[in-house]
Write an enzyme that holds these catalytic residues in place. Structure first.
Site, PDB file in Angstrom:
ATOM      1  N   ALA A  53     -10.341 -17.413  27.541  1.00 15.21           N
ATOM      2  CA  ALA A  53     -11.748 -17.716  27.818  1.00 15.21           C
ATOM      3  C   ALA A  53     -12.212 -19.088  27.282  1.00 15.21           C
ATOM      4  CB  ALA A  53     -12.619 -16.575  27.283  1.00 15.21           C
ATOM      5  N   GLN A 199       1.270 -12.312  28.604  1.00  9.92           N
ATOM      6  CA  GLN A 199       0.736 -13.358  27.716  1.00  9.92           C
ATOM      7  C   GLN A 199       1.088 -13.085  26.254  1.00  9.92           C
ATOM      8  OE1 GLN A 199      -0.993 -11.865  30.157  1.00  9.92           O
ATOM      9  NE2 GLN A 199      -2.648 -13.124  30.941  1.00  9.92           N
ATOM     10  N   ASP A 240     -13.192 -11.818  26.719  1.00  8.39           N
ATOM     11  CA  ASP A 240     -13.594 -12.758  27.767  1.00  8.39           C
ATOM     12  C   ASP A 240     -15.090 -12.725  28.013  1.00  8.39           C
ATOM     13  OD1 ASP A 240     -10.650 -12.090  28.273  1.00  8.39           O
ATOM     14  OD2 ASP A 240     -11.035 -13.961  29.339  1.00  8.39           O
TER      15      ASP A 240
END
Ligand code: MRU
Length: 356
Positions: A53, A199, A240
């Site tokens: 983000a 990730q 986020d």
């Protein structure tokens, strides 16, 4: 933070180009890529060469700089701003950052507009770095308290990559970990692989390795049993978009970790800079949840014997798959929020107490 002993930030401006670390190539190749136009910035966010983000917010800010570099016509700038906001729907930092840039540029003369934009993009990134450092200082206290009671290695579980690669530097969830390491507190991190894009495995484990922090990658379904076995002292994740009531939207799978932590009385922390707070949406069901290409599930990147990155199919050819990228953890499962201004309850009172 460091890669191969050298200090990096995730994004910087140099000789009319924006430089990024291409995260689609990590952990196998370290590629520094040039973004030369706003189109390049849009593409980098869409295909996740940059992600996380705060970093997509920073990239969008530099995207506006690149747009002005190409054409300082107002209409072009506004169209570019809109296109940048549309790249990914869930992380609020993107819109926050583009809106801040546009506000800063309103009424600025053509001969000054580029300089003002560049300074503001740099300021957005410098501020994020400072905020993430502060998150680390506040979060360190939590890790220290666990260590002082336990007098042994603190085991921390994290999901996805809320590390420095997801921000400008330090990371959100990892900043307290890096600060604890600097203080000499023994840490071990359980890294959720974080399917489908991995990730956790590709980025969090990589960056922790580069900072010499012991870590173990686990399949996404492993956290529950580790919690039952007493092998997790705390969980910490990024976000986020966090609503003003404390509901947390983060990488798909976060909710299930929070449920398991709740069932096992393990504290579940969420680390965030204030640029991730959505003060407008009141109902978590209204958060736009990104659905990405299902090929991210059915195909996977790996490195072949020649050292080249290859993408291979792992599912039956005829099977359908679905790729929702984020989920929502209700505030009741969040022990505390760790922000640049301090630690607070995941609630309206908690957040308003820190951010008047
Ligand atoms: O899809 P991604 O890789 O951009 O998702 C990233 C996350 O979900 C992170 O946890 C979040 O952005 C926090 S970043 C400090």
């Amino acid at each position: 933070m460091r890669i191969q002993g050298k200090e990096y930030r995730t994004i910087w401006y140099e000789e009319k180009k924006v430089k990024i670390i291409d995260q689609t190539k990590l952990p196998h190749q370290l590629v520094i890529k040039d973004l030369k136009s706003v189109k390049d910035a849009i593409n980098a966010i869409k295909i996740m060469e940059v992600r996380g983000a705060p970093l997509i917010g920073g990239t969008a800010a530099y995207g506006i700089v690149l747009a002005i570099q190409e054409n300082s016509n107002k209409e072009f700038i506004y169209k570019s701003a809109e296109a940048l906001i549309q790249t990914r729907p869930t992380a609020i930092n993107l819109k926050w950052s583009v809106d801040r840039m546009i506000k800063k540029l309103s009424g600025v003369d053509d001969n000054e507009i580029f300089e003002v934009a560049l300074n503001e993009a740099k300021e957005i990134c410098n501020e994020d770095e400072k905020f993430c450092a502060n998150i680390g200082i506040f979060g360190l206290k939590i890790i220290e308290d666990i260590y002082n009671k336990k007098k042994n290695t603190v085991n921390i579980l994290t999901h996805c990559n809320a590390g420095w690669l997801a921000t400008i530097n330090w990371g959100t969830a990892t900043s307290p970990i890096y600060h604890a390491k600097k203080k000499g507190i023994p840490i071990h991190v359980w890294v959720d692989e974080t399917r489908p894009r991995n990730q956790g495995a590709n980025l969090t484990s990589y960056e922790l390795n580069e900072e010499d922090i012991p870590n173990t990658i686990i399949a996404d379904n492993t956290g529950g049993i580790l919690m039952q076995r007493g092998e997790v002292d705390m969980c910490i994740v990024g976000t986020d978009r966090t609503l003003s009531n404390g509901d947390v939207c983060n990488k798909i799978g976060t909710y299930l970790k929070a449920l398991a932590a709740h069932d096992n009385n393990i504290p579940f922390y969420v680390a965030l800079p204030s640029s991730t707070i959505d003060w407008e949406i009141k109902d978590a069901k209204k958060i736009p949840i990104e659905e990405r290409n299902s090929k991210e599930l059915s195909n996977i990147d790996g490195v072949n014997s020649k050292g080249e990155i290859e993408n291979v199919l792992i599912y039956p050819k005829k099977s359908k798959s679905m790729n929702l990228a984020f989920d929502i953890t209700p505030a009741k499962y969040v022990t505390k929020l760790i922000t640049e201004k301090g630690i607070c309850d995941a609630s309206s009172d908690g957040l308003r107490g820190l951010f008047k």
